[in-house]
Design a protein around this motif. Structure first.
Motif, PDB file in Angstrom:
ATOM      1  N   GLN A 286      -9.504   8.576  -6.396  1.00  0.00           N
ATOM      2  CA  GLN A 286      -8.911   7.241  -6.501  1.00  0.00           C
ATOM      3  C   GLN A 286      -7.418   7.361  -6.756  1.00  0.00           C
ATOM      4  O   GLN A 286      -6.915   8.417  -7.126  1.00  0.00           O
TER       5      GLN A 286
ATOM      6  N   TYR B 161      -3.749  -6.836   0.212  1.00  0.00           N
ATOM      7  CA  TYR B 161      -3.789  -5.490  -0.365  1.00  0.00           C
ATOM      8  C   TYR B 161      -5.183  -5.208  -0.930  1.00  0.00           C
ATOM      9  O   TYR B 161      -5.785  -4.173  -0.650  1.00  0.00           O
TER      10      TYR B 161
ATOM     11  N   VAL C 217       2.443  -0.308  -7.277  1.00  0.00           N
ATOM     12  CA  VAL C 217       2.082  -1.487  -6.473  1.00  0.00           C
ATOM     13  C   VAL C 217       2.335  -2.768  -7.275  1.00  0.00           C
ATOM     14  O   VAL C 217       2.934  -3.724  -6.777  1.00  0.00           O
ATOM     15  N   ALA C 218       1.893  -2.754  -8.543  1.00  0.00           N
ATOM     16  CA  ALA C 218       2.060  -3.955  -9.387  1.00  0.00           C
ATOM     17  C   ALA C 218       3.534  -4.289  -9.568  1.00  0.00           C
ATOM     18  O   ALA C 218       3.931  -5.457  -9.461  1.00  0.00           O
TER      19      ALA C 218
ATOM     20  N   GLY D  45      -5.606   6.575  -0.721  1.00  0.00           N
ATOM     21  CA  GLY D  45      -6.240   5.299  -0.969  1.00  0.00           C
ATOM     22  C   GLY D  45      -6.611   4.608   0.305  1.00  0.00           C
ATOM     23  O   GLY D  45      -7.282   3.611   0.310  1.00  0.00           O
TER      24      GLY D  45
ATOM     25  N   TYR E  77      -1.057   2.548  -9.005  1.00  0.00           N
ATOM     26  CA  TYR E  77      -1.304   1.107  -9.187  1.00  0.00           C
ATOM     27  C   TYR E  77      -0.117   0.427  -9.876  1.00  0.00           C
ATOM     28  O   TYR E  77       0.213  -0.716  -9.578  1.00  0.00           O
TER      29      TYR E  77
ATOM     30  N   LYS F 100       0.833  -1.209   0.000  1.00  0.00           N
ATOM     31  CA  LYS F 100       0.000   0.000   0.000  1.00  0.00           C
ATOM     32  C   LYS F 100       0.870   1.263   0.000  1.00  0.00           C
ATOM     33  O   LYS F 100       0.500   2.279  -0.565  1.00  0.00           O
TER      34      LYS F 100
ATOM     35  N   GLU G 223       1.737   2.974  -3.279  1.00  0.00           N
ATOM     36  CA  GLU G 223       0.675   3.577  -4.087  1.00  0.00           C
ATOM     37  C   GLU G 223       0.912   5.035  -4.458  1.00  0.00           C
ATOM     38  O   GLU G 223       0.751   5.424  -5.597  1.00  0.00           O
TER      39      GLU G 223
ATOM     40  N   LYS H 189      -8.223  -2.644   0.275  1.00  0.00           N
ATOM     41  CA  LYS H 189      -8.803  -1.660  -0.658  1.00  0.00           C
ATOM     42  C   LYS H 189     -10.324  -1.728  -0.656  1.00  0.00           C
ATOM     43  O   LYS H 189     -10.991  -0.717  -0.797  1.00  0.00           O
TER      44      LYS H 189
END
Lengths: 508, 178
Positions: free
Chosen positions: B97, A424, B106-107, B7, B103, A221, A224, A428
């Motif tokens: 968002q 994760y 994170v990926a 988030g 994202y 997280k 992010e 969310k």
């Protein structure tokens, strides 16, 4: 007063044995460090140190091991509060409120509360061990498979109250955890279920799942948002809570300690179950249950007092009956035997002086844990000062190495990663992680004991309503499961009525 | 970790907009429920291969998985019904968002972790972890050509020292170096 005199003699004998005192301090310090590191549990710490005690005198060796045991149970809370990495399964419960307090900038007070509560819970449990051993050991003997099954069901019923905002999502997480818990060897016939041929899955490795769900998910997280990637976290702040603050927690600590001791004496139930049950009861007795899970000091105090209260209880059955309450005491049982001591009622008759010297040493270990724990907190708190760009990779490396350390298995790290990814996405979309961990702990215990009880009763389900302790525990479980649902339904109905009334007024 | 990252505003909750639920949450609830129902159904199907218990008084290896999977299916159906019944929150009220970059970070972090596990089998703990640490630090915005390798090697060595020497936990050497 016979026990009191023996205890005083024990203190005198201990004072004359500086090696035992030194080794207790070493044990407590190592225990705290081992407990704080993910994947290394008190059981592992005791097992690692066991060979070193062979050449020691019984008091020194057993006190070093006791120090690791007590320090290990407490140490798990430090990283649970600071980094949401529960060092031990019991600390997963502490992480629920502890990490929220850290996010609010109250890490110091949370750690101080955890240390004080661990000390009070642990010390009280040793006092209970000293003065009530025979009485409580008799109670433990009444627990057979059906009572243990009922206890596991009671533990599982807590899911409703640790579900956060959505009970349905909490229950889904709980039943998913229960389904995962069935992966591995069937407890009666040993048939491998859902393993896909992987021998690594014969025993569900729940510690990697726990590390993934809590620690790796939190680290992912952090990746992010570019704005916080380089950010510095808050300082530790005040450590020892103000007396006015802590005084309000004393009732919770006392109740949780009592629960911890009782759960500790039940064979098969350990500090993890004690922590969750104590948390649930603290929430149930609280005037502000809605604050739990959002950074409530009483939640931290309850988990720690419960988990450490468990230590005395577990030692009690181990010493008086030779029945280990959990995995750590099973290893300690081996240590006692290696020292030529046979646990059981005769131990108190034939080696009373030695046993009470050990008790005095255990009380000393808890005092040492308080002092060393408070001293180490400032050092450990430095991790909060680390930039997040360094802290997050360190957390991930600790997750990997800590997971590997459990079984020396890369497969386990894969499970940790899968759990981290799942955790994760669960975070969310508001699916709580704690019910999964709780289900992984309680699920196998519930199934194994249910099937054992059923076999013992010749296939009849009578044991569910004919054994008083089972009936009481199952009744409490039903109340625990449904009361939060009824409360939520009532408050929802009141809210709807209020909304309807105000809209009617507006229309008028 | 005191700053909750963006988030962390619990996109799954519907409290902030009264009873309404953002569209993304609705889609997530439905997708997760369907996936879990599929998992639970396949678990029930797999129990068909489980043998009957050797004890006449035992319920067998399949009973508990069936109960848990059945309850999971029921709960997912309730979640689907609740989600479909709840009105959709207007786009404007749905909270900000995470962006694509977030994202992607994170990926990449997850992929790097998987890569580290695979690499560890061949090159061992030391090399795999040091490279992994440097990559994650870079993903976190720390891109110093001096500090990244120094910190990566330093932390890797420190963790190795604690686990290997102090705690007697052997770490993977790697099949290439064995």
């Amino acid at each position: 007063m016979y026990e009191f005199d023996l205890l005083m003699n024990g203190f005198a004998t201990l004072a004359a044995n500086p090696l035992a005192i030194f080794l207790s301090l070493v044990g407590v310090t190592l225990g705290i460090i081992i407990g704080a590191l993910p994947g290394l549990t008190a059981t592992m710490g005791v097992a690692i140190l066991l060979p070193f005690t062979f050449g020691m005198d019984p008091v020194s060796g057993l006190l070093m091991i006791s120090g690791v045991f007590f320090g290990g149970v407490y140490g798990g809370s430090v990283t649970a509060i600071l980094l949401r990495i529960p060092g031990t399964p019991a600390a997963a419960a502490t992480a629920m409120d502890g990490f929220e307090l850290t996010k609010k900038g109250m890490a110091g007070v949370a750690l101080g509360t955890a240390t004080l509560s661990s000390f009070l819970g642990g010390t009280a449990s040793i006092v209970v061990l000293i003065f009530m051993a025979p009485l409580l050991a008799g109670f433990a003997l009444k627990f057979s498979a059906s009572e243990s099954f009922a206890l596991a069901v009671f533990g599982l019923s807590i899911i409703a109250s640790i579900s956060g905002r959505s009970v349905i999502k909490g229950l889904i997480a709980g039943f998913l955890g229960l389904l995962i818990a069935t992966v591995g060897m069937d407890p009666m016939d040993g048939f491998p279920r859902f393993t896909g041929g992987y021998t690594e899955l014969f025993n569900v490795p729940f510690i990697p799942v726990m590390i993934g769900l809590f620690a790796a998910a939190e680290a992912f997280k952090s990746l992010e948002d570019p704005k916080v990637r380089l950010g510095m976290a808050a300082a530790l702040g005040r450590i020892i809570p103000e007396w006015a603050t802590y005084r309000r927690l004393l009732g919770t600590v006392a109740r949780s300690t009592g629960l911890g001791v009782v759960i500790g004496i039940i064979p098969g139930a350990g500090a993890d179950i004690a922590a969750y049950v104590a948390y649930n009861e603290a929430k149930r007795f609280s005037k502000t249950p809605e604050n739990y899970g959002k950074g409530e000091l009483a939640g931290v105090a309850a988990c720690e007092a419960g988990a450490n209260g468990c230590t005395g209880g577990a030692l009690l059955t181990m010493l008086t009956l030779g029945i280990p309450g959990d995995a750590v005491t099973a290893v300690m049982l081996g240590a006692l035997t290696l020292q030529g001591l046979q646990p059981g009622p005769l131990l108190f008759k034939e080696h009373a002086e030695l046993v009470f010297t050990l008790f005095a040493g255990m009380l000393f270990c808890y005092v040492a844990m308080l002092v060393i724990g408070l001293g180490l907190l400032r050092v450990m708190g430095r991790v909060l000062q680390m930039p997040k760009s360094v802290l997050t990779p360190v957390i991930l490396v600790l997750c990997i190495v800590g997971t590997y350390a459990i079984n020396n298995s890369l497969f386990d790290i894969g499970i940790m990663l899968a759990a981290g990814v799942a955790g994760y996405f669960m975070q969310k979309w508001d699916f709580p992680a704690s019910p999964v961990v709780l289900a992984l702990i309680m699920g196998p215990m519930a199934e194994a004991n249910f099937r054992r009880a059923l076999s013992l009763s010749g296939g009849s389900y009578d044991f569910l309503y004919t054994r008083p302790i089972t009936v009481v525990l199952l009744t409490i479980a039903i109340l625990t499961l449904f009361l939060p649902l009824v409360k939520r339904w009532r408050s929802h109905r009141q809210e709807t009525r209020r909304t309807d009334a105000s809209s009617r007024l507006n229309q008028a | 970790m005191s700053n909750p990252p963006a988030g962390s505003e619990r996109p799954g909750s519907s409290d902030d907009t009264g009873n309404a639920m953002p569209l993304t949450t609705k889609i997530a609830n439905l997708v997760i429920s369907v996936v879990l129902i599929a998992i639970a159904a396949s678990a029930i199907a797999a129990t068909g291969d489980f043998p009957r218990s050797m004890l006449a008084t035992d319920v067998g290896a399949a009973r508990f998985p069936i109960i848990h999977a059945g309850a999971l299916i029921l709960l997912c159906l309730i979640l689907i019904a609740n989600t479909l019944r709840t009105p959709t929150a207007p786009t404007a009220t749905a909270k900000a968002q995470i962006g694509i970059a977030g994202y992607a970070g994170v990926a990449l972090g997850m992929l790097a972790t998987a890569g580290c596990i695979v690499a560890m089998e061949y090159v061992g703990y030391g090399v795999a972890t040091a490279v992994y640490m440097a990559v994650i630090m870079a993903l976190m915005g720390q891109r110093s050509p001096i500090w990244n390798p120094v910190l990566a090697v330093g932390v890797t060595a420190l963790v190795y020292g604690v686990f290997h020497y102090a705690l007697q936990v052997p770490l993977p050497v790697g099949s290439l170096f064995e």
